[in-house]
Every structure is written in structure tokens, then in C-alpha cells.
Design a protein around this motif. Structure first.
Motif: not given
Length: 121
Positions: A47-52
Motif C-alpha cells: 500500500k505504500k506509495p512510490a517515492v519519487k
């Protein structure tokens, strides 16, 4: 009434049995907890969003270069923009050679040679 007396050996055996039951229950709870933690970790990781990641911004530096001949200056930026216009299409690689005594700029854009007039006004 008859009373039954428990011997020390019987009491010790019952205590050991109780200890085994308690240890088995604790082990079962620990295993269940670890399994639940693994499932939660897998769900949370999904569920963690991708970090840009962005590159740190560098301050832009403005450099102006001029060619001076006969007391008149011509900005190299103007020469390069005129070379691009003369070439007619976007070039990935441009090399410019300015010859003020001939009032010319010779260039190689993407392997294609060309020339243009440079007016020192």
C-alpha cells in the motif's frame, strides 16, 4: 469419607503437565502473532506509495560570451541561434567556429558542414 492423598511424585507430574500446556499455548500464540505480523507487513508494503527521487536543483549559471572585432561585439548566443536557424532542424551536436576577419561563422551540425555570415555592426 475417604480422603485421597496426593504424593509428591503425582504433584510434580501434574505441575509438569500444566507447564507443558502453558508452553504449548504460548508457542501457538507466538506463531500466530508472527504469521499475522508477516501478513500485515506484506499488505502494508503493497500500500505504500512510490517515492519519487528528484535530483537536487543546481543554481542556474548564466554565461555570456562575445567576439569582438574592429571595436564591435557580437554575442555568441546570437551566432548559435542563427546557426540553428540556418541549419533548419534541431541538431543534437553543434560546433561553431567564428572567423571575425572574414565575418563568417563556420559550423558543423550533426555532421553536416555549413557557413553563415556574421555581421559585426
Amino acid at each position: 469419607m475417604a480422603t485421597t492423598k496426593k504424593t509428591a511424585a503425582t504433584k510434580a507430574a501434574e505441575t509438569k503437565t500444566e507447564e507443558k500446556k502453558t508452553a504449548t499455548k504460548a508457542a501457538t500464540k507466538t506463531t500466530a502473532t508472527k504469521t499475522a505480523e508477516k501478513k500485515t507487513t506484506k499488505k502494508t508494503a503493497a500500500k505504500k506509495p512510490a517515492v519519487k527521487k528528484t535530483a537536487p536543483k543546481k543554481p542556474t549559471e548564466k554565461v555570456e560570451v562575445f567576439v569582438e572585432f574592429g571595436g564591435v561585439q557580437v554575442a555568441i548566443d546570437e551566432v548559435v541561434s542563427n546557426v540553428k536557424a540556418t541549419y533548419g532542424k534541431e541538431a543534437k551536436d553543434i560546433k561553431v567556429y567564428v572567423k571575425p576577419d572574414e565575418s563568417k561563422a563556420y559550423f558543423v551540425a550533426d555532421g553536416v558542414e555549413g557557413e553563415m555570415d556574421v555581421y559585426f555592426c
